[in-house]
Design a protein around this motif. Sequence first.
Motif, PDB file in Angstrom:
ATOM      1  N   ARG A  66      12.146   4.407  -1.377  1.00  0.00           N
ATOM      2  CA  ARG A  66      12.304   3.032  -0.874  1.00  0.00           C
ATOM      3  C   ARG A  66      11.170   2.641   0.059  1.00  0.00           C
ATOM      4  O   ARG A  66      11.114   1.517   0.517  1.00  0.00           O
ATOM      5  CB  ARG A  66      13.646   2.863  -0.152  1.00  0.00           C
ATOM      6  CG  ARG A  66      14.854   3.422  -0.901  1.00  0.00           C
ATOM      7  CD  ARG A  66      15.329   2.522  -2.054  1.00  0.00           C
ATOM      8  NE  ARG A  66      16.020   3.351  -3.053  1.00  0.00           N
ATOM      9  CZ  ARG A  66      16.762   2.896  -4.054  1.00  0.00           C
ATOM     10  NH1 ARG A  66      16.917   1.602  -4.234  1.00  0.00           N
ATOM     11  NH2 ARG A  66      17.321   3.724  -4.903  1.00  0.00           N
ATOM     12  N   GLN A  67      10.329   3.582   0.419  1.00  0.00           N
ATOM     13  CA  GLN A  67       9.161   3.233   1.223  1.00  0.00           C
ATOM     14  C   GLN A  67       8.001   4.142   0.835  1.00  0.00           C
ATOM     15  O   GLN A  67       8.208   5.182   0.199  1.00  0.00           O
ATOM     16  CB  GLN A  67       9.476   3.305   2.716  1.00  0.00           C
ATOM     17  CG  GLN A  67       9.796   4.661   3.259  1.00  0.00           C
ATOM     18  CD  GLN A  67      10.278   4.570   4.707  1.00  0.00           C
ATOM     19  OE1 GLN A  67      11.466   4.698   4.982  1.00  0.00           O
ATOM     20  NE2 GLN A  67       9.343   4.353   5.632  1.00  0.00           N
ATOM     21  N   PRO A  78       7.598   9.728   4.779  1.00  0.00           N
ATOM     22  CA  PRO A  78       7.659   8.275   4.619  1.00  0.00           C
ATOM     23  C   PRO A  78       6.846   7.582   5.712  1.00  0.00           C
ATOM     24  O   PRO A  78       6.854   8.031   6.865  1.00  0.00           O
ATOM     25  CB  PRO A  78       9.158   7.962   4.774  1.00  0.00           C
ATOM     26  CG  PRO A  78       9.766   9.137   5.453  1.00  0.00           C
ATOM     27  CD  PRO A  78       8.876  10.320   5.225  1.00  0.00           C
ATOM     28  N   ASP A  80       5.042   3.395   6.831  1.00  0.00           N
ATOM     29  CA  ASP A  80       5.138   1.974   6.478  1.00  0.00           C
ATOM     30  C   ASP A  80       3.940   1.587   5.601  1.00  0.00           C
ATOM     31  O   ASP A  80       3.016   2.378   5.395  1.00  0.00           O
ATOM     32  CB  ASP A  80       5.309   1.090   7.723  1.00  0.00           C
ATOM     33  CG  ASP A  80       4.073   1.066   8.598  1.00  0.00           C
ATOM     34  OD1 ASP A  80       2.966   1.356   8.091  1.00  0.00           O
ATOM     35  OD2 ASP A  80       4.204   0.766   9.805  1.00  0.00           O
ATOM     36  N   TRP A  81       3.974   0.353   5.099  1.00  0.00           N
ATOM     37  CA  TRP A  81       2.974  -0.031   4.095  1.00  0.00           C
ATOM     38  C   TRP A  81       1.575  -0.043   4.665  1.00  0.00           C
ATOM     39  O   TRP A  81       0.628   0.428   4.027  1.00  0.00           O
ATOM     40  CB  TRP A  81       3.339  -1.396   3.488  1.00  0.00           C
ATOM     41  CG  TRP A  81       4.559  -1.292   2.628  1.00  0.00           C
ATOM     42  CD1 TRP A  81       5.842  -1.566   2.992  1.00  0.00           C
ATOM     43  CD2 TRP A  81       4.611  -0.828   1.276  1.00  0.00           C
ATOM     44  NE1 TRP A  81       6.699  -1.305   1.939  1.00  0.00           N
ATOM     45  CE2 TRP A  81       5.970  -0.861   0.876  1.00  0.00           C
ATOM     46  CE3 TRP A  81       3.660  -0.391   0.360  1.00  0.00           C
ATOM     47  CZ2 TRP A  81       6.395  -0.475  -0.399  1.00  0.00           C
ATOM     48  CZ3 TRP A  81       4.072  -0.012  -0.917  1.00  0.00           C
ATOM     49  CH2 TRP A  81       5.428  -0.057  -1.274  1.00  0.00           C
ATOM     50  N   GLY A 475      11.607  -4.501   4.449  1.00  0.00           N
ATOM     51  CA  GLY A 475      10.478  -3.560   4.431  1.00  0.00           C
ATOM     52  C   GLY A 475       9.998  -3.152   3.043  1.00  0.00           C
ATOM     53  O   GLY A 475       9.012  -2.438   2.933  1.00  0.00           O
ATOM     54  N   GLN A 476      10.690  -3.574   1.973  1.00  0.00           N
ATOM     55  CA  GLN A 476      10.195  -3.248   0.632  1.00  0.00           C
ATOM     56  C   GLN A 476       9.129  -4.268   0.235  1.00  0.00           C
ATOM     57  O   GLN A 476       9.208  -5.428   0.644  1.00  0.00           O
ATOM     58  CB  GLN A 476      11.350  -3.344  -0.374  1.00  0.00           C
ATOM     59  CG  GLN A 476      11.760  -2.025  -0.981  1.00  0.00           C
ATOM     60  CD  GLN A 476      12.876  -2.203  -2.006  1.00  0.00           C
ATOM     61  OE1 GLN A 476      13.659  -3.152  -1.957  1.00  0.00           O
ATOM     62  NE2 GLN A 476      12.965  -1.271  -2.931  1.00  0.00           N
TER      63      GLN A 476
END
Length: 756
Positions: A66-67, A78, A80-81, A475-476
């Motif tokens: 999911r991330q 994991p 963040d983008w 956050g996706q």
Amino acid sequence: MQLDPGTRTAHRTCPLCEAGCGLELSIKDEKVVRIRGDKDDVFSRGFVCPKGTTLGHLHDDPDWLRQPHVKRDGTFVPVDWDEAFAVIEAGLMPVLEEHGRDAAAIYLGNPGAHSIAPMIYNRGLIKALGTRNRFSASTVDQRPKEISSALMFGSVTVPVPDLDRTDHLLMLGANPYASNGSLCTAPDFPGRLEAIQARGGKVVCVDPRVSETAAKADQHVAIRPGTDAHLLAAIAHVLLEEGLADPSNVAEHCAGLDDLPETFASYSPDAVAPICGIPADDIRELARELAAAPTAAVYGRIGTCTQEFGTLASWLVDIVNLLSGNLDRIGGAMFAKGATGQPSTKGTPGSGRGFAMGRAVSRVSGSPESLGEFSVSVMAEEMETTGEGQVRALVTVAGNPVSSTPNSARLDAAIADLEFVVCIDPYINETTRHADVILPPPTPLQKSHYDLALLNFAVRNVANYSEPVFPLDEGQLSEGEIMLRLTALLSGESFDHVDTAALDELGTHAMLASAAKDPNSNVAGRDIDELTAQMSDHEGPDRLLDVMLRTGPYGDGFGANPDGLTLDKLIANPHGIDLGALEEGRVPANLRTPSGKIEVLPDPIRADLPRLAASLERAWDDDFVLVGRRHVRSNNSWMHNIRVLTKGRNRCTLQIHPDDAKRIGLVEGGAAEVTSRVGTVRVDAEITDGIRPGVVSIPHGFGQDMPGVQLSVATAYKGVNTNVLTDETFVDALSGNIALNGVPVSVTPAPSEVAV
Ligand SMILES: Nc1nc2c(c(=O)[nH]1)N[C@H]1C(S)=C(S)[C@@H](COP(=O)(O)OP(=O)(O)OC[C@H]3O[C@@H](n4cnc5c(=O)[nH]c(N)nc54)[C@H](O)[C@@H]3O)O[C@H]1N2
Ligand SMILES: Nc1nc2c(c(=O)[nH]1)N[C@H]1C(S)=C(S)[C@@H](COP(=O)(O)OP(=O)(O)OC[C@H]3O[C@@H](n4cnc5c(=O)[nH]c(N)nc54)[C@H](O)[C@@H]3O)O[C@H]1N2
Ligand code: SF4
Ligand SMILES: [Mo]
């Protein structure tokens, strides 16, 4: 089952395979509680297979990332983008700056052909990457058919069997009861076959195995793998020799027809019978029945493409359709007209630039380019071989080449040694375990859908759009946004300030400008600003889809044809819009050859024919040859993590004929050791008389139990990767496409299993 109040219903097209079935989803508390076939879908009319009903399980799969994930000290963490893109910038860009753009390779995988963002943005990503080392699943699949069609008709426009109206279907190398059809979009393909039989027609299935389809067919022809070109050449020979050929419906639009009798002179049924393993009289009968049927269609699929003479076999499918008078004719092999437009519906009707291949060759072994790609057969050597142009980094989009392409162990090792790997992919699997960064897309239920590719191969002209069923999570990123940000990064722009809306506006503008410039389009000569002002406020790939629909063959032409298609109109019709049965007489308007003719005997085909002729003299006496197979509950390499689909008996077995098993001392369920030039696997034997003696079959896509793979269900499944056996040097020489079928192997009981 009675559904609770508070349950909402959503409709969408299944993106898993080419059939594109309409689904009806029942959703409660934002969970899918039921999926069934959409009875009102204009094309699939309620049909669904076991995979389609599991999209809710897929959406909820805890292993679906999911991330973004970044590898640190050998472990995925994991992030963040922004951090993920920063790692790519810091890791990938220096490799490209130091070694040049060809130091990157890109592999585009199968689900990307069913997903709207890759279909629209792959091109820009490839351009930004700027590498000549482009690969895709097409060269383990349909490239021979794309090439033969493009050579004959001037663009990739593949005739499909008119399943719903034909009286006679000769099918080779396809098992639609398992696959639901390919390069022939036909939801409920099995039902359409049964309808041929119900209306008194005949279905003939040519396959080394008694596949599920062969079992239901009126006739099964157990061919030796890799000899479909021989069989079809002999059928052409009989049609010509017995005066049964009648291509008069398209003859005036053909170049090279007169050369065919000589071309097939040496392929008499008697000459090919021992090679194909089919009695000469049966071959004559196949030809005579084709000619005698009021309408007939020959359909060849993956078994005819992924073999040594793949392009010739694919070409011969259309030659036999043409000779039997069934090309471009109702009930025969016909051309779909997709709503988003194809090269065969754009530009000047009746002629064009035609098709060229081999415009470049690969660096190490000189394999020919086609459609802007090299064959996956050369991927590993381009990574391993040092020197100018060596591949040092890899980008994958929706692909798992370590599982799906030949000599997997070699490719696996080559990818492990790369300097940087980025995967746009939701899972940590055989390939992505080597990634430095994984950028996961949202699940199918969180995306809109329109099958931009496969509706161009449909047995009816249909348009069907689905809105996302669920929104993106906090956050996706959408798959389109992931792709655009990566594209911007590779173009040297700052990924964290990418204005994706502005990029889409550029794309929209370019597309409108190109349509306005085409004197034959429905917006010819119009002002771009005037057209842009009429756009609805769709975003992302949907915005570009809208332009394609509106300027396509059924489009509203921005007011020119007010009843025509727009995306808004498709949204208002969630069960799809039926645009009618396929039309005959598309030739010559759909041709894009420079001559304006169907090139019956194109030069590259002519040049490859001596290879086929030489094989007439070969001793066809391999000990065993390996072929593949598919199962309706399995989907290439990535659906084995869905528990409901993997239940039941082990499906990854070695099918072997009882006589062969007896000869080598193999027992039912016993472990067999299968060895090819490149590798060995150990696999459970399934003894069945549903396979030709001398042939063994293992399905592909299994073997997820590799270190580092994080697929909790799939890794526990007892299966092996058959591509450890398939050989990257065993290709169809003309197209470079892999020959997955007919691979020479030896089979023995595994050492510990030898009876004492
Ligand atoms: N021996 C043998 N080998 C074969 C074949 C055979 O018949 N025999 N068949 C060949 C054929 S026809 C094909 S098409 C290839 C297929 O081979 P690939 O092109 O490698 O495709 P898949 O195996 O379907 O792998 C799909 C990948 O996409 C990811 N994925 C799934 N959904 C999405 C999505 O929505 N977005 C993104 N970005 N990623 C997604 C999955 O996690 C997985 O990593 O295999 C080929 N290999
Ligand atoms: N359930 C399911 N459906 C799928 C897929 C899946 O993995 N699972 N994958 C999708 C994809 S990517 C594709 S490309 C399509 C493929 O769809 P199909 O082309 O229908 O492929 P298969 O089901 O593998 O059937 C191929 C048949 O060819 C036979 N064969 C092998 N070698 C030869 C040969 O030399 N000559 C002849 N005449 N026959 C031969 C095999 O025994 C097999 O029965 O399926 C799609 N649909
Ligand atoms: S046949 Fe293909 S499109 Fe139809 S439900 Fe099954 S997987 Fe989905
Ligand atoms: Mo495929």
